[in-house]
Write a protein that holds these residues in place. Structure first.
Motif, PDB file in Angstrom:
ATOM      1  N   PRO A 151       0.873  -1.230  -0.059  1.00  0.00           N
ATOM      2  CA  PRO A 151      -0.001  -0.005  -0.018  1.00  0.00           C
ATOM      3  C   PRO A 151       0.693   1.398  -0.007  1.00  0.00           C
ATOM      4  CG  PRO A 151      -0.895  -1.455   1.469  1.00  0.00           C
ATOM      5  CD  PRO A 151       0.356  -2.436   1.138  1.00  0.00           C
ATOM      6  N   PHE A 152       1.998   1.235   0.649  1.00  0.00           N
ATOM      7  CA  PHE A 152       2.790   2.580   0.821  1.00  0.00           C
ATOM      8  C   PHE A 152       3.495   3.144  -0.486  1.00  0.00           C
ATOM      9  CE2 PHE A 152       6.674   4.709   2.186  1.00  0.00           C
ATOM     10  CZ  PHE A 152       6.125   5.813   3.022  1.00  0.00           C
ATOM     11  N   PHE A 153       3.541   1.975  -1.500  1.00  0.00           N
ATOM     12  CA  PHE A 153       3.951   2.433  -2.634  1.00  0.00           C
ATOM     13  C   PHE A 153       3.056   2.277  -3.949  1.00  0.00           C
ATOM     14  CE2 PHE A 153       8.020   1.599  -0.258  1.00  0.00           C
ATOM     15  CZ  PHE A 153       8.446   2.859  -0.485  1.00  0.00           C
ATOM     16  N   GLU A 154       1.741   2.405  -3.587  1.00  0.00           N
ATOM     17  CA  GLU A 154       0.582   2.128  -4.763  1.00  0.00           C
ATOM     18  C   GLU A 154       0.261   3.591  -5.375  1.00  0.00           C
ATOM     19  OE1 GLU A 154      -2.554   0.343  -2.831  1.00  0.00           O
ATOM     20  OE2 GLU A 154      -3.298   2.010  -2.228  1.00  0.00           O
ATOM     21  N   LEU A 155       0.575   4.512  -4.530  1.00  0.00           N
ATOM     22  CA  LEU A 155       0.301   5.885  -5.253  1.00  0.00           C
ATOM     23  C   LEU A 155       0.997   6.943  -4.477  1.00  0.00           C
ATOM     24  CD1 LEU A 155      -1.979   6.792  -7.022  1.00  0.00           C
ATOM     25  CD2 LEU A 155      -3.475   7.322  -5.247  1.00  0.00           C
ATOM     26  N   GLY A 156       1.423   8.054  -5.133  1.00  0.00           N
ATOM     27  CA  GLY A 156       2.477   8.933  -4.827  1.00  0.00           C
ATOM     28  C   GLY A 156       2.227   9.633  -3.594  1.00  0.00           C
ATOM     29  N   PHE A 157       1.203  10.070  -3.161  1.00  0.00           N
ATOM     30  CA  PHE A 157       0.653  10.803  -1.889  1.00  0.00           C
ATOM     31  C   PHE A 157       1.293  10.014  -0.554  1.00  0.00           C
ATOM     32  CE2 PHE A 157      -2.687   8.256  -1.641  1.00  0.00           C
ATOM     33  CZ  PHE A 157      -3.264   7.890  -0.047  1.00  0.00           C
ATOM     34  N   PHE A 207       1.378  15.560  -4.571  1.00  0.00           N
ATOM     35  CA  PHE A 207       0.337  15.977  -5.193  1.00  0.00           C
ATOM     36  C   PHE A 207       0.207  15.661  -6.569  1.00  0.00           C
ATOM     37  CE2 PHE A 207      -1.884  19.324  -7.722  1.00  0.00           C
ATOM     38  CZ  PHE A 207      -3.436  19.197  -6.950  1.00  0.00           C
ATOM     39  N   LEU A 208       1.254  15.923  -7.344  1.00  0.00           N
ATOM     40  CA  LEU A 208       1.042  15.976  -8.870  1.00  0.00           C
ATOM     41  C   LEU A 208       1.098  14.440  -9.241  1.00  0.00           C
ATOM     42  CD1 LEU A 208       3.914  18.382 -10.074  1.00  0.00           C
ATOM     43  CD2 LEU A 208       1.238  18.668 -10.410  1.00  0.00           C
ATOM     44  N   LEU A 209       1.861  13.373  -8.564  1.00  0.00           N
ATOM     45  CA  LEU A 209       1.695  12.084  -8.854  1.00  0.00           C
ATOM     46  C   LEU A 209       0.176  11.208  -8.538  1.00  0.00           C
ATOM     47  CD1 LEU A 209       5.251  10.701  -7.492  1.00  0.00           C
ATOM     48  CD2 LEU A 209       4.655  11.192  -9.961  1.00  0.00           C
ATOM     49  N   THR A 210      -0.458  12.016  -7.573  1.00  0.00           N
ATOM     50  CA  THR A 210      -1.735  11.526  -7.451  1.00  0.00           C
ATOM     51  C   THR A 210      -2.805  12.396  -8.234  1.00  0.00           C
ATOM     52  OG1 THR A 210      -1.112  11.325  -5.092  1.00  0.00           O
ATOM     53  CG2 THR A 210      -3.356  11.417  -5.519  1.00  0.00           C
ATOM     54  N   ALA A 211      -2.730  13.472  -8.760  1.00  0.00           N
ATOM     55  CA  ALA A 211      -3.418  14.465  -9.582  1.00  0.00           C
ATOM     56  C   ALA A 211      -3.358  14.109 -10.988  1.00  0.00           C
ATOM     57  CB  ALA A 211      -3.474  15.899  -9.290  1.00  0.00           C
ATOM     58  N   VAL A 212      -2.138  13.899 -11.497  1.00  0.00           N
ATOM     59  CA  VAL A 212      -1.945  13.897 -12.794  1.00  0.00           C
ATOM     60  C   VAL A 212      -2.837  12.411 -13.403  1.00  0.00           C
ATOM     61  CG1 VAL A 212      -0.342  13.403 -14.716  1.00  0.00           C
ATOM     62  CG2 VAL A 212      -0.091  15.211 -13.065  1.00  0.00           C
ATOM     63  N   PRO A 213      -2.772  11.374 -12.776  1.00  0.00           N
ATOM     64  CA  PRO A 213      -3.522  10.320 -13.370  1.00  0.00           C
ATOM     65  C   PRO A 213      -5.029  10.512 -13.420  1.00  0.00           C
ATOM     66  CG  PRO A 213      -1.872   9.416 -11.607  1.00  0.00           C
ATOM     67  CD  PRO A 213      -2.016  11.089 -11.682  1.00  0.00           C
ATOM     68  N   ASN A 214      -5.607  11.454 -12.664  1.00  0.00           N
ATOM     69  CA  ASN A 214      -7.022  11.707 -12.655  1.00  0.00           C
ATOM     70  C   ASN A 214      -7.253  12.704 -13.918  1.00  0.00           C
ATOM     71  OD1 ASN A 214      -7.620  10.430 -10.565  1.00  0.00           O
ATOM     72  ND2 ASN A 214      -7.265  11.985  -8.849  1.00  0.00           N
ATOM     73  N   TRP A 215      -6.161  13.534 -14.228  1.00  0.00           N
ATOM     74  CA  TRP A 215      -6.177  14.498 -15.378  1.00  0.00           C
ATOM     75  C   TRP A 215      -6.016  13.723 -16.455  1.00  0.00           C
ATOM     76  CZ3 TRP A 215      -1.824  18.466 -13.312  1.00  0.00           C
ATOM     77  CH2 TRP A 215      -2.608  19.099 -11.941  1.00  0.00           C
ATOM     78  N   THR A 216      -5.196  12.494 -16.559  1.00  0.00           N
ATOM     79  CA  THR A 216      -4.828  11.974 -17.915  1.00  0.00           C
ATOM     80  C   THR A 216      -5.543  10.765 -17.932  1.00  0.00           C
ATOM     81  OG1 THR A 216      -3.062  10.988 -16.819  1.00  0.00           O
ATOM     82  CG2 THR A 216      -2.514  12.913 -18.034  1.00  0.00           C
ATOM     83  N   ASN A 217      -6.334  10.180 -17.049  1.00  0.00           N
ATOM     84  CA  ASN A 217      -6.670   8.619 -17.299  1.00  0.00           C
ATOM     85  C   ASN A 217      -5.752   7.694 -17.310  1.00  0.00           C
ATOM     86  OD1 ASN A 217      -9.452   9.513 -16.629  1.00  0.00           O
ATOM     87  ND2 ASN A 217      -9.684  10.324 -18.712  1.00  0.00           N
ATOM     88  N   ARG A 218      -4.331   7.845 -17.091  1.00  0.00           N
ATOM     89  CA  ARG A 218      -3.395   6.958 -17.027  1.00  0.00           C
ATOM     90  C   ARG A 218      -2.993   6.346 -15.819  1.00  0.00           C
ATOM     91  NH1 ARG A 218       0.001   6.557 -21.245  1.00  0.00           N
ATOM     92  NH2 ARG A 218       1.824   6.787 -19.940  1.00  0.00           N
ATOM     93  N   PRO A 219      -2.362   5.259 -15.649  1.00  0.00           N
ATOM     94  CA  PRO A 219      -2.094   4.506 -14.441  1.00  0.00           C
ATOM     95  C   PRO A 219      -0.943   5.368 -13.746  1.00  0.00           C
ATOM     96  CG  PRO A 219      -1.115   3.183 -16.418  1.00  0.00           C
ATOM     97  CD  PRO A 219      -2.022   4.167 -16.922  1.00  0.00           C
ATOM     98  N   PRO A 220      -1.087   5.450 -12.420  1.00  0.00           N
ATOM     99  CA  PRO A 220      -0.243   6.365 -11.559  1.00  0.00           C
ATOM    100  C   PRO A 220       0.969   5.397 -11.503  1.00  0.00           C
ATOM    101  CG  PRO A 220      -1.686   5.053 -10.124  1.00  0.00           C
ATOM    102  CD  PRO A 220      -2.403   4.804 -11.604  1.00  0.00           C
ATOM    103  N   LEU A 221       2.070   6.269 -11.119  1.00  0.00           N
ATOM    104  CA  LEU A 221       3.537   5.947 -10.939  1.00  0.00           C
ATOM    105  C   LEU A 221       3.389   5.151  -9.606  1.00  0.00           C
ATOM    106  CD1 LEU A 221       6.313   6.398 -12.303  1.00  0.00           C
ATOM    107  CD2 LEU A 221       6.955   7.951 -10.338  1.00  0.00           C
TER     108      LEU A 221
END
Length: 383
Positions: free
Chosen positions: A8-14, A68-82
């Motif tokens: 879980p700790f490394f599933e999303l940038g936030f 913030f960007l690693l969490t928001a950008v996938p929502n903006w682009t509909n691409r999988p998060p880092l």
């Protein structure tokens, strides 16, 4: 064997970057105060003040911005998060930068280690925005690019000139403009959604030409401050920009959200931008005001808004309700107390304990965040 992607700790940038920022923010202030009180050696190539400014601006600031960007950008682009190993490497590079700033590495090695992080973040963001053809948010990459250049410029200017005055202002300007841009988008949007749920009228207006005028005035005044900090005209355009952003804030009707502490805090902290710009404008005539203004913006606007956004994003993305409790409300209040104490110390430097009080409030704010929200970062999202 467990894959990092499934942790879980490394599933999303936030998760790593918000928690990393929250741990680093009080730690950096503790070290800074110790450097003043017991002459603790902080850095081996920069003076203690340069280290303090850099690490709060480019250390803490870059971590929150990245989360913030690693969490928001996938929502903006509909691409999988880092996530997974890619996220681990990026987080490790950020930690490497913090270590490089405080250990006796050769100057070039330290600069490369510390300066590597933001170009990597910029590259990831540019790739995602372009791949997702999300041209609307390309504008965000401009201040992020300036922030990246300011960080590299900090090292060059400090080593050549002794103190990185221009690039520090550029770093501040980039973050302030990001708050104007992103904070000025999410604050009225969150407010509008809350008012719709509660049936509160009138609702904040959508982004329009007036917001564009505010952003342009902010950009012009900040650039004038970066390159012409002592020009009288800079003070004038800063005051004009401060007035416009106060008007922008008033249009959002934030006083009606006071029953929702996390949402209300966004309005209060956004107000720190025009207050800080006003103080910096007065600093054209008296440098003491400029120092006070920088800390109003640094602690109140940057520190406060990022703390409130970290709270809200952590709640939403871990499946918790967007409701503050006594600990989080107290943390938000501590930021305001820190702003007041630090402003008073800038105005009355003979009251030396006021600086320690400001530091204590800052440490308490992030300590409460860590205690309340930190454990969530290691747990799966609630269904």
């Amino acid at each position: 064997m467990t894959s990092p992607r499934s942790v879980p700790f490394f599933e999303l940038g936030f998760r790593p970057f918000f928690l990393g920022a929250a741990v680093f923010a009080p730690l950096a202030i503790v070290l800074w105060i110790l450097s003043l009180r017991i002459d603790l050696e902080l850095a081996f190539r920069y003076d203690a003040q340069s280290w303090h400014v850099h690490e709060m601006l480019f250390g803490y600031g870059s971590a929150v911005l990245t989360g913030f960007l690693l969490t928001a950008v996938p929502n903006w682009t509909n691409r999988p998060p880092l996530s997974g190993w890619a996220l681990i490497v990026l987080f490790a590079v950020w930690i490497l930068g913090r270590v490089a700033m405080i250990t006796p590495l050769p100057p070039l090695v330290a600069i490369v280690c510390e300066g590597l992080f933001l170009p990597m973040v910029l590259g990831v963001m540019a790739r995602e925005v372009i791949a997702g053809r999300n041209w609307r948010n390309m504008a965000v990459l401009i201040p992020v690019s300036l922030f990246t250049l300011a960080n590299i410029g900090f090292h060059v200017e400090t080593l050549t000139e002794g103190y990185a005055a221009t690039t520090i202002r550029l770093g501040f300007a980039a973050l302030i403009f990001l708050l104007m841009l992103i904070g000025g988008r999410i604050t009225p949007a969150f407010t509008r959604n809350w008012m719709i749920q509660k049936g509160v009228e009138p609702k904040p207006p959508m982004m329009n030409r007036f917001d564009g005028v505010c952003l342009v005035s902010g950009l012009i005044s900040l650039l004038a401050w970066v390159f012409l900090p002592e020009w009288t005209g800079t003070g004038v355009v800063l005051l004009l920009s401060a007035t416009l952003h106060l008007m922008r804030l008033a249009r959002w009707g934030g006083w009606r959200t006071r029953v929702n502490p996390i949402l209300f805090a966004l309005h209060v902290y956004y107000a720190m931008i025009p207050v800080g710009l006003t103080a910096i404008a007065l600093g054209v005539f008296d440098p003491a005001y400029a120092t006070a203004g920088l800390h109003v913006i640094g602690i109140g606007a940057i520190g406060g808004m990022t703390l409130a956004v970290m709270m809200r994003a952590s709640m939403g993305h871990t499946g918790r309700p967007l409701v503050s409790d006594i600990r989080l409300t107290l943390a938000l209040t501590c930021i305001i107390a820190a702003v007041i104490a630090r402003f008073l110390w800038a105005s009355f430097p003979n009251i030396d304990w006021m600086l320690d009080l400001a530091a204590l409030f800052w440490i308490a704010a992030f300590g409460l965040f860590i205690i309340r929200i930190g454990p969530w970062m290691f747990k799966p999202r609630l269904s």
